[in-house]
Design a protein around this motif. Structure first.
Motif, short mmCIF file in Angstrom:
data_model
loop_
_atom_site.label_atom_id
_atom_site.label_comp_id
_atom_site.label_asym_id
_atom_site.label_seq_id
_atom_site.Cartn_x
_atom_site.Cartn_y
_atom_site.Cartn_z
N VAL A 328 0.84 -1.20 0.00
CA VAL A 328 0.00 0.00 0.00
C VAL A 328 0.87 1.25 0.00
CG1 VAL A 328 -1.72 1.32 1.29
CG2 VAL A 328 -1.97 -1.16 1.04
N VAL A 329 1.93 1.26 0.79
CA VAL A 329 2.86 2.40 0.77
C VAL A 329 3.44 2.58 -0.62
CG1 VAL A 329 5.14 3.14 1.59
CG2 VAL A 329 3.40 2.43 3.23
N GLY A 330 3.76 1.47 -1.29
CA GLY A 330 4.26 1.57 -2.66
C GLY A 330 3.25 2.21 -3.60
N ILE A 410 4.49 3.46 -12.51
CA ILE A 410 4.97 4.76 -12.98
C ILE A 410 6.42 4.58 -13.42
CG2 ILE A 410 5.79 5.51 -10.70
CD1 ILE A 410 4.08 7.87 -13.16
N ALA A 411 6.87 5.38 -14.39
CA ALA A 411 8.25 5.35 -14.85
C ALA A 411 8.90 6.70 -14.61
CB ALA A 411 8.33 4.99 -16.33
N ILE A 412 10.16 6.68 -14.16
CA ILE A 412 10.93 7.88 -13.88
C ILE A 412 12.15 7.91 -14.78
CG2 ILE A 412 12.05 9.25 -12.08
CD1 ILE A 412 9.08 8.53 -11.50
N HIS A 413 12.35 9.03 -15.49
CA HIS A 413 13.49 9.16 -16.39
C HIS A 413 14.53 10.06 -15.75
CE1 HIS A 413 15.22 10.71 -20.48
NE2 HIS A 413 15.97 9.75 -19.96
N ASN A 414 15.71 9.51 -15.48
CA ASN A 414 16.84 10.28 -14.97
C ASN A 414 17.80 10.50 -16.13
OD1 ASN A 414 19.33 11.09 -13.76
ND2 ASN A 414 18.65 10.24 -11.80
N ALA A 424 6.46 -0.68 -9.84
CA ALA A 424 5.24 -1.41 -10.20
C ALA A 424 4.78 -2.29 -9.05
CB ALA A 424 5.48 -2.27 -11.44
N VAL A 425 3.48 -2.26 -8.80
CA VAL A 425 2.86 -3.14 -7.81
C VAL A 425 1.88 -4.06 -8.53
CG1 VAL A 425 1.31 -3.26 -5.81
CG2 VAL A 425 3.11 -1.52 -5.90
N ASN A 426 1.99 -5.35 -8.26
CA ASN A 426 0.99 -6.32 -8.70
C ASN A 426 0.02 -6.51 -7.55
OD1 ASN A 426 -0.58 -8.42 -9.61
ND2 ASN A 426 1.07 -9.93 -9.66
N GLN A 486 10.28 -7.02 -20.82
CA GLN A 486 9.33 -8.06 -20.43
C GLN A 486 9.66 -8.51 -19.01
OE1 GLN A 486 6.95 -8.89 -22.64
NE2 GLN A 486 7.85 -7.77 -24.36
N ALA A 487 8.63 -8.65 -18.18
CA ALA A 487 8.84 -9.10 -16.81
C ALA A 487 7.61 -9.83 -16.32
CB ALA A 487 9.14 -7.92 -15.89
N SER A 488 7.81 -10.66 -15.33
CA SER A 488 6.71 -11.27 -14.61
C SER A 488 6.74 -10.75 -13.19
CB SER A 488 6.84 -12.80 -14.61
OG SER A 488 5.79 -13.39 -13.88
N LEU A 489 5.67 -10.07 -12.80
CA LEU A 489 5.60 -9.49 -11.46
C LEU A 489 4.95 -10.51 -10.53
CD1 LEU A 489 4.26 -5.91 -12.36
CD2 LEU A 489 6.62 -6.78 -12.45
N PRO A 490 5.68 -11.00 -9.52
CA PRO A 490 5.10 -12.01 -8.63
C PRO A 490 3.82 -11.50 -7.96
CG PRO A 490 7.47 -11.84 -8.29
CD PRO A 490 7.08 -10.70 -9.18
N LYS A 491 2.99 -12.43 -7.53
CA LYS A 491 1.75 -12.05 -6.85
C LYS A 491 2.05 -11.15 -5.66
CE LYS A 491 1.65 -16.00 -3.70
NZ LYS A 491 0.90 -17.20 -3.25
N ALA A 492 1.19 -10.16 -5.45
CA ALA A 492 1.29 -9.25 -4.29
C ALA A 492 2.73 -8.77 -4.08
CB ALA A 492 0.78 -9.95 -3.03
N SER A 493 3.26 -8.09 -5.08
CA SER A 493 4.68 -7.70 -5.02
C SER A 493 4.88 -6.24 -5.37
CB SER A 493 5.51 -8.56 -5.98
OG SER A 493 5.13 -8.35 -7.33
N TRP A 494 5.95 -5.67 -4.81
CA TRP A 494 6.49 -4.36 -5.16
C TRP A 494 7.72 -4.61 -6.01
CZ3 TRP A 494 6.46 0.89 -5.33
CH2 TRP A 494 7.68 1.58 -5.30
N ASN A 495 7.83 -3.92 -7.15
CA ASN A 495 8.91 -4.14 -8.10
C ASN A 495 9.59 -2.83 -8.49
OD1 ASN A 495 8.36 -7.18 -9.30
ND2 ASN A 495 6.47 -6.15 -8.69
N VAL A 496 10.90 -2.91 -8.63
CA VAL A 496 11.71 -1.80 -9.13
C VAL A 496 12.53 -2.34 -10.30
CG1 VAL A 496 13.43 -0.04 -8.60
CG2 VAL A 496 11.89 -0.85 -6.80
#
Length: 501
Positions: A328-330, A410-414, A424-426, A486-496
């Protein structure tokens, strides 16, 4: 069901340059945030000022750009003069907001010293509850005027020859709340905020000011409060505040994970109210937002109700955060980044022990709660431009909220580092989410790393004895294929997902 999600981003379609202060935090004289949190003389890691070194080390990991102080509800009964000068002369006070005894052994100047050690700026709040215009001008003079006046020379006599030069000031706290010391109507608060703002800027024209918005989206006076307050203060302040906390009171995790959509509605409504007053005043000035209290808060409510009054630094609001809280914080961080054109400052409330990413034991260790990790990742990797996210995702409905996308991203460009970072949150609790990111405008793309925060137990927590039960790993499977990730986001996960472009 076969899930899928896709996001298209283009470097020329930016929401805004992100103000680093969106990753700010908050220290209030509440519970063990100060005493036995950031300040514990005699601790094995304490420096000559009594500042805990182990806590400073964790805060430096977070790269916190600004910290709001000293409250919160506390500030509406705050006599700052009690907190400066020789410690042996400082008065103990009954602190009515949280019903404790405040010793004032850690005060205004100590916080400024601590902020320097923490490599952060100070966002200082003034008391518009029991005090007002005179106090507001005096504290700015004490803090920011060089010398040659009563209050600036008093600061110098306390050992601070150079002014503190604090540039960001909050005009009170949650003045719409009946729980607030000195609670006011919108018109009453608008008047005193206006007059305080005027004299504070007469003392130091370089400061920026934050007016109080509503304490939460559910307040009965929202958003009329904002309109009335801004009718008075629009020409004299730079920011309007928002506060919001969420909790999983009904143990309804799908709804809990969707709360960030309501947070976005809150932001949009406040921004629209600001723009209405801008139009009403025929102004060219854009009002920005300071989301200076936000977090998950509900775990400690029952324990706090049973607390005996008039203790010194008791364990108040000590939520122990689990994995779903981190998710949720993510999502809340992503929500603010999606509106970074208006939300320029934000403060995760709070920083240590009190509804916080960092916990300590008195005389013992310090450790990272689950929510530490999305906050750290956003702060460290989320500097640059937020890009407009065109998201396609399967959705779900809850009893309260409909059309909730499983993907929040969301995507951030540096540009300086030639990197794009995707947060990304799944939200799906049972299935992984195939995720495609189209980076068509960037020329080339290589995955640097894919960090994942996941757990088979949504209720898993970190403790002093088990500090690494919920920690991120960098074994995510994101790969680059031309300009597509391409990525697979695991269940209930926060991803960077960090990408070199």
């Amino acid at each position: 069901m076969s899930l899928k999600a896709k996001m298209i981003v283009d470097k020329d379609f930016a929401i805004s340059e992100i103000d680093d202060r969106i990753y700010g935090s908050f220290i209030e004289h509440l519970g063990r945030a100060v005493y036995n949190g950031i300040y514990e003389p005699g601790h094995t890691t304490a420096d000559e000022n009594g500042f805990r070194g182990d806590v400073l080390g964790l805060i430096n990991e977070l790269q916190v750009p600004i910290v709001r102080y000293p409250g919160g509800n506390f500030v509406s009964g705050y006599n700052w003069e009690d907190t400066v000068g020789p410690k042996e002369l400082r008065k103990r006070r009954l602190e009515l907001a949280w019903r404790v005894v405040e010793t004032n052994q850690f005060g205004f100047n100590e916080f400024v010293d601590w902020a320097k050690k923490a490599n952060t700026q100070v966002m200082m709040a003034v008391n518009l509850g029991t005090r007002g215009i005179d106090d507001a001008r005096n504290i700015v003079e004490y803090s920011n005027h060089a010398s040659g006046s009563y209050w600036s020379d008093l600061r110098r006599s306390h050992g601070y020859e150079q002014p503190h030069n604090i540039k960001t000031w909050c005009l009170g706290n949650e003045m719409d709340g009946p729980w607030q010391i000195g609670h006011k109507t919108a018109a009453e608060y608008g008047r005193i905020a206006l007059e305080s703002a005027k004299v504070m800027k007469w003392v130091d024209p370089t400061i920026e000011l934050v007016a109080c918005g509503s304490s939460a989206i559910g307040m009965p006076t929202f958003p009329e409060w904002e309109a009335t307050v801004l009718d008075h203060t629009y020409d004299h302040v730079e920011y309007l505040s928002l506060h919001q906390y969420y909790g999983n009171h009904e143990n309804d995790t799908p709804t809990f994970l969707a709360r960030s959509l309501q947070m976005e509605d809150f932001i949009r409504t406040v921004a629209a109210t600001c723009d209405y007053i801008k139009a009403k005043k025929r102004s060219k000035k854009k009002m920005f937002l300071s989301f200076d209290e936000w977090n998950v808060w509900f775990h400690s409510n029952e324990a706090d109700r049973k607390m005996d009054p008039w203790q010194i630094a008791p364990p108040q609001l000590e939520d122990v955060y689990n994995h779903e809280d981190a998710l949720v914080v993510g999502t809340m961080l992503i929500a603010m980044l999606k509106h970074s054109d208006r939300v320029k400052m934000a403060c995760l409330a709070q920083l240590v022990n009190v509804i916080a990413p960092i916990m300590t034991s008195n005389g013992g260790g310090a450790w990272r709660q689950t929510i530490f990790y999305p906050y750290m990742h956003a702060s460290v990797f989320g500097r640059g431009k937020a890009l407009v996210p065109l998201v396609q995702s399967d959705k779900y409905d809850t009893k309260e909220i409909t059309d909730v996308p499983y993907l929040e991203s969301i995507a951030i460009h540096n540009e300086e580092k030639e990197e794009v970072t995707i947060f990304a949150v799944n939200r799906h609790l049972e299935e992984s989410l195939p995720f495609e990111i189209d980076l068509r405008s960037f020329g080339s793309a290589t995955v640097i790393e894919h960090i994942v925060l996941e757990s088979d137990d949504l209720k898993a927590v970190n403790t002093e004895l088990q500090p690494n039960r919920v920690v991120p790993h960098n074994s995510g499977n994101a790969t680059a294929d031309g300009l597509s990730i391409q990525a697979s986001l695991p269940k209930a996960s926060w991803n960077v997902i960090r990408v070199k472009v």
